[in-house]
Write an enzyme that holds these catalytic residues in place. Structure first.
Site, mmCIF file in Angstrom:
data_model
loop_
_atom_site.group_PDB
_atom_site.id
_atom_site.type_symbol
_atom_site.label_atom_id
_atom_site.label_comp_id
_atom_site.label_asym_id
_atom_site.label_seq_id
_atom_site.Cartn_x
_atom_site.Cartn_y
_atom_site.Cartn_z
ATOM 1 N N ASP A 28 0.838 -1.194 0.000
ATOM 2 C CA ASP A 28 0.000 0.000 0.000
ATOM 3 C C ASP A 28 0.879 1.252 0.000
ATOM 4 O O ASP A 28 1.796 1.374 0.806
ATOM 5 C CB ASP A 28 -0.931 -0.013 1.222
ATOM 6 C CG ASP A 28 -2.252 0.648 0.905
ATOM 7 O OD1 ASP A 28 -2.245 1.849 0.613
ATOM 8 O OD2 ASP A 28 -3.279 -0.048 0.937
ATOM 9 N N SER A 81 -6.685 3.962 -2.333
ATOM 10 C CA SER A 81 -6.867 2.527 -2.067
ATOM 11 C C SER A 81 -8.156 1.984 -2.652
ATOM 12 O O SER A 81 -8.193 0.849 -3.143
ATOM 13 C CB SER A 81 -6.921 2.276 -0.557
ATOM 14 O OG SER A 81 -5.673 2.446 0.022
ATOM 15 N N HIS A 140 -12.063 11.087 -0.666
ATOM 16 C CA HIS A 140 -13.312 10.712 0.011
ATOM 17 C C HIS A 140 -14.459 11.658 -0.350
ATOM 18 O O HIS A 140 -15.629 11.308 -0.216
ATOM 19 C CB HIS A 140 -13.127 10.747 1.536
ATOM 20 C CG HIS A 140 -12.167 9.714 2.039
ATOM 21 N ND1 HIS A 140 -12.573 8.471 2.453
ATOM 22 C CD2 HIS A 140 -10.821 9.727 2.166
ATOM 23 C CE1 HIS A 140 -11.518 7.769 2.841
ATOM 24 N NE2 HIS A 140 -10.441 8.505 2.668
ATOM 25 N N ARG A 170 -4.643 15.048 5.344
ATOM 26 C CA ARG A 170 -4.115 13.714 5.014
ATOM 27 C C ARG A 170 -4.067 13.544 3.490
ATOM 28 O O ARG A 170 -3.077 13.089 2.947
ATOM 29 C CB ARG A 170 -5.010 12.651 5.657
ATOM 30 C CG ARG A 170 -4.505 11.215 5.570
ATOM 31 C CD ARG A 170 -5.440 10.332 6.402
ATOM 32 N NE ARG A 170 -5.116 8.926 6.355
ATOM 33 C CZ ARG A 170 -4.300 8.285 7.190
ATOM 34 N NH1 ARG A 170 -3.672 8.978 8.135
ATOM 35 N NH2 ARG A 170 -4.093 6.986 7.100
ATOM 36 N N ARG A 213 -12.269 3.233 10.061
ATOM 37 C CA ARG A 213 -12.764 2.264 9.083
ATOM 38 C C ARG A 213 -12.576 0.836 9.565
ATOM 39 O O ARG A 213 -11.750 0.549 10.419
ATOM 40 C CB ARG A 213 -12.095 2.451 7.730
ATOM 41 C CG ARG A 213 -10.619 2.154 7.693
ATOM 42 C CD ARG A 213 -10.092 2.309 6.256
ATOM 43 N NE ARG A 213 -8.664 2.448 6.225
ATOM 44 C CZ ARG A 213 -7.997 3.139 5.310
ATOM 45 N NH1 ARG A 213 -8.631 3.748 4.343
ATOM 46 N NH2 ARG A 213 -6.684 3.201 5.339
ATOM 47 N N ARG A 286 -16.701 8.182 -0.943
ATOM 48 C CA ARG A 286 -15.966 6.937 -0.696
ATOM 49 C C ARG A 286 -16.524 6.212 0.520
ATOM 50 O O ARG A 286 -16.884 6.831 1.518
ATOM 51 C CB ARG A 286 -14.475 7.236 -0.513
ATOM 52 C CG ARG A 286 -13.685 6.016 -0.122
ATOM 53 C CD ARG A 286 -12.214 6.138 -0.405
ATOM 54 N NE ARG A 286 -11.445 5.330 0.526
ATOM 55 C CZ ARG A 286 -10.137 5.211 0.494
ATOM 56 N NH1 ARG A 286 -9.436 5.845 -0.435
ATOM 57 N NH2 ARG A 286 -9.506 4.478 1.376
ATOM 58 N N ASP A 288 -15.275 3.404 2.652
ATOM 59 C CA ASP A 288 -14.714 2.725 3.826
ATOM 60 C C ASP A 288 -14.831 3.506 5.121
ATOM 61 O O ASP A 288 -15.123 2.936 6.173
ATOM 62 C CB ASP A 288 -13.261 2.277 3.584
ATOM 63 C CG ASP A 288 -12.313 3.405 3.183
ATOM 64 O OD1 ASP A 288 -12.793 4.504 2.853
ATOM 65 O OD2 ASP A 288 -11.081 3.183 3.190
ATOM 66 N N ARG A 289 -14.634 4.805 5.053
ATOM 67 C CA ARG A 289 -14.648 5.589 6.287
ATOM 68 C C ARG A 289 -16.018 6.216 6.580
ATOM 69 O O ARG A 289 -16.123 7.082 7.440
ATOM 70 C CB ARG A 289 -13.542 6.655 6.240
ATOM 71 C CG ARG A 289 -12.119 6.060 6.201
ATOM 72 C CD ARG A 289 -11.084 7.129 6.437
ATOM 73 N NE ARG A 289 -9.713 6.672 6.306
ATOM 74 C CZ ARG A 289 -9.015 6.082 7.290
ATOM 75 N NH1 ARG A 289 -9.564 5.854 8.460
ATOM 76 N NH2 ARG A 289 -7.759 5.724 7.089
HETATM 77 O O1 LIG Z 1 -8.481 7.172 4.029
HETATM 78 C C1 LIG Z 1 -7.264 7.391 4.021
HETATM 79 O O2 LIG Z 1 -6.495 6.924 4.870
HETATM 80 C C2 LIG Z 1 -6.712 8.320 2.974
HETATM 81 O O3 LIG Z 1 -7.629 9.348 2.715
HETATM 82 C C3 LIG Z 1 -6.468 7.602 1.700
HETATM 83 O O4 LIG Z 1 -5.669 6.473 1.897
HETATM 84 P P1 LIG Z 1 -6.009 5.060 1.246
HETATM 85 O O5 LIG Z 1 -6.671 5.354 -0.060
HETATM 86 O O6 LIG Z 1 -4.646 4.441 1.046
HETATM 87 O O7 LIG Z 1 -6.844 4.320 2.191
HETATM 88 MN MN LIG Z 2 -3.785 2.521 -0.413
HETATM 89 MN MN LIG Z 3 -3.483 6.079 1.894
#
Ligand SMILES: O=C(O)[C@H](O)COP(=O)(O)O
Ligand SMILES: [Mn+2]
Ligand SMILES: [Mn+2]
Length: 559
Positions: A28, A81, A140, A170, A213, A286, A288-289
């Site tokens: 990653d 990601s 996101h 971030r 997440r 997005r 996941d979070r």
């Molecule tokens: O959610 C995160 O940590 C970052 O905004 C993006 O990082 P990731 O795409 O590697 O999860």
């Molecule tokens: Mn990633």
């Molecule tokens: Mn990342």
């Protein structure tokens, strides 16, 4: 297409055998960039990855991992990601959330869908709450989409609007939160001139408040809940610009980790708790979070923390975040319909898969890989293992993370003889890279290299095949650069640390004793990206990929 109408059977590859163990390793945040002091991968001791690059030239190449190659609106968009793992797993390029929301806003279709109609039912008597990440990172969410939605919602009848902001730092430079809040405040002031009662109601840094997440730390979501829903937080301010400035100064926290705060009126009362009869939109596209907050907002039965109050609201996500759980039920824009992913095909075709990462990246090699779908396709054929991540720390203090534990699990799965595919995500380059701590990121890269070695050794023992790649760049460039590529200095002469991902391509290496000697990368797919990897992996399992997959990257010379 209903799943019964799909021809799941894959054609045999004319030359490549079945039954080999294939390790698929995603590093990653591991891009390729020129050697320099801010390239932590270069600075770190990484003999294993170096040997792959310096090894057989036909078995190492770069692939595109950003922008249009992964379905993002433009080639100025860095990879991430979600889109990276989606492309790796699905073998095709889908217009991603960012792009779908852009189109729905531009055409106005967003206001015609079921999701918007549902929240609109509350506009007469209730407040519209918008919760999400406030930046132009484009990973996101995006500020311009929030601005457009604010305008559109007010034109469609929202009379009282409260925005609950999560500061970034971030996906964008640390310290930029102040400017984003100022811009938002200007927009809200304009709405107020038009008679809309529009205000920022609460806030906090994304990693401290709300945006956890994969259920790593529900405390993060609870802190957000208390501020957004209950109107309670340890810090109270009259305005949000002051809040962000003061909290940065006083607590020394960076944008990612600002503590939760609420905005209060002249009587000290929170200006925007979420109440019965209100509408709520989480404006991140997005998934996941946002999944954890979506569960807290939507599920009647919920035991992850004490919500104290569970308001009766109309809730919609910007997108539906989980296709399997159908979460949330209402959404403003339909998500990309990622179907017939490589994982599903391989399960149908007798390929046994093991997938593993630690919590903070677990969903990357399962949920994202499988097209934003939680759960197994076929439990008989798949095993997913999650190694608990440390929680409550920033990963620069623990840069080794669980990489070696992940590699041990992969090694054991490879040696067990039970699996044909062993897929892992090694998180370090990305998670430590995001902290902006260069020394720690160097340790992260070295640890990743050690983990890769352990997996390659196991592949050697079983005469298997390895595929090593990454989902996007991060650790290979830790400094903000000008157009000429020179580091940008701030007013004190210090370089501006880049905590975000990059636009760099990522390496792709194949090898192992199980790979036929004639297998090499084709020369006629020079622009190949992450989406081309799935067809290649299917080939390595002895199958042709479906016709509509992006072309494979390998050919087999007769020798
Ligand atoms: O959610 C995160 O940590 C970052 O905004 C993006 O990082 P990731 O795409 O590697 O999860
Ligand atoms: Mn990633
Ligand atoms: Mn990342």
């Amino acid at each position: 297409m209903g799943s019964s109408e799909i021809g799941w059977k894959l054609e045999d590859h004319p030359k490549l055998p079945k039954g080999k163990v294939v390790a698929v390793v995603v590093l990653d945040g591991w891009g390729e960039a020129s050697p320099n002091p801010y390239n932590c991968i270069h600075v770190a001791d990484t003999p294993t990855m170096d040997s792959l690059k310096k090894g057989v030239p036909e078995r190492w190449r770069l692939v595109r991992a950003h922008g249009t190659a992964v379905g993002l609106p433009s080639d100025d968009d860095m990879g991430n990601s979600e889109v990276g793992h989606n492309a790796l797993g699905a073998g095709r390029i889908y217009a991603q959330g960012a792009k779908l929301v852009d189109s729905a806003l531009a055409s106005g279709k967003i206001y015609e869908g079921e999701g918007f109609k549902y929240i609109k039912e509350c506009f007469e008597d209730g407040t519209l709450h918008l919760i999400g990440l406030l930046s132009d990172g484009g990973v996101h969410s995006r500020l311009d989409q929030l601005q457009s939605l604010l305008k559109g919602a007010s034109e469609h009848g929202a009379k009282r609007i409260r925005v609950h902001i999560l500061t970034d730092g971030r996906d964008v430079l640390d310290g930029t939160s102040v400017g984003f809040v100022e811009t938002l405040e200007d927009d809200l002031a304009k709405l107020r001139e038009k008679g809309v009662d529009a205000k920022i109601a609460s806030g906090g840094g994304r990693m401290n408040v709300t945006m956890d997440r994969y259920e790593n730390d529900w405390g993060v979501v609870k802190r957000g809940w208390d501020a957004q829903v209950l109107g309670e937080a340890p810090y109270k301010f009259r305005n949000a610009v002051e809040a962000v400035k003061k909290l940065r100064e006083e607590t020394k926290a960076n944008d990612q980790y600002l503590p939760p705060f609420v905005i209060v009126d002249e009587n000290g009362m929170a200006v925007g708790p979420i109440l019965d009869g209100d509408a709520v939109v989480t404006f991140n596209f997005r998934a996941d979070r946002m999944v954890m907050l979506a569960k807290a907002l939507e599920y009647e039965d919920f035991d992850k923390f004490d919500r104290v109050r569970f308001p009766k609201i109309h809730y919609a996500g910007m997108l539906q975040y989980d296709g399997e759980l159908k979460l949330p039920r209402y959404y403003l824009v339909s998500p990309p319909e990622i179907e017939r992913t490589s994982g599903e095909y391989l399960a149908y075709n007798g390929v046994r898969t093991f997938a593993c990462s630690e919590t903070v990246k677990f969903g990357h090699v399962t949920f994202f890989w499988n097209g934003n779908r939680s759960g197994y396709f076929n439990q008989e054929m798949e095993e997913y293992v999650e190694i608990p991540s440390d929680s409550g720390i920033t990963f620069n203090v623990q840069p080794k993370m669980k990489a070696l534990e992940i590699a041990e699990k992969a090694r054991d799965a490879i040696l067990s003889g039970k699996f044909h595919e062993v897929r892992v995500n090694l998180p370090n380059g990305d998670m430590v890279g995001h902290t902006g701590d260069i020394e720690a990121t160097v340790v992260a890269c070295k640890t990743t290299d050690d983990a890769v070695k352990m997996i390659l050794d196991a592949i050697e023992q079983v005469s298997g095949i390895y595929v090593i790649t990454a989902d996007h760049g991060n650790a290979e460039d830790m400094v903000k650069r000008d157009k000429k590529g020179e580091p940008i200095l701030d007013k004190n002469g210090n370089v501006q640390i880049l905590t975000s991902h990059t636009l760099q391509p990522v390496p792709l290496a194949i090898g192992g004793p199980g790979l036929l000697p004639g297998v090499k990368f084709r020369k006629d797919v020079p622009d190949g990206g992450l989406a081309n990897v799935a067809a290649m992996v299917m080939n390595l399992h002895g199958f042709e990929a479906p016709n509509d997959y992006e072309p494979t990257l390998i050919e087999v010379a007769d020798n």
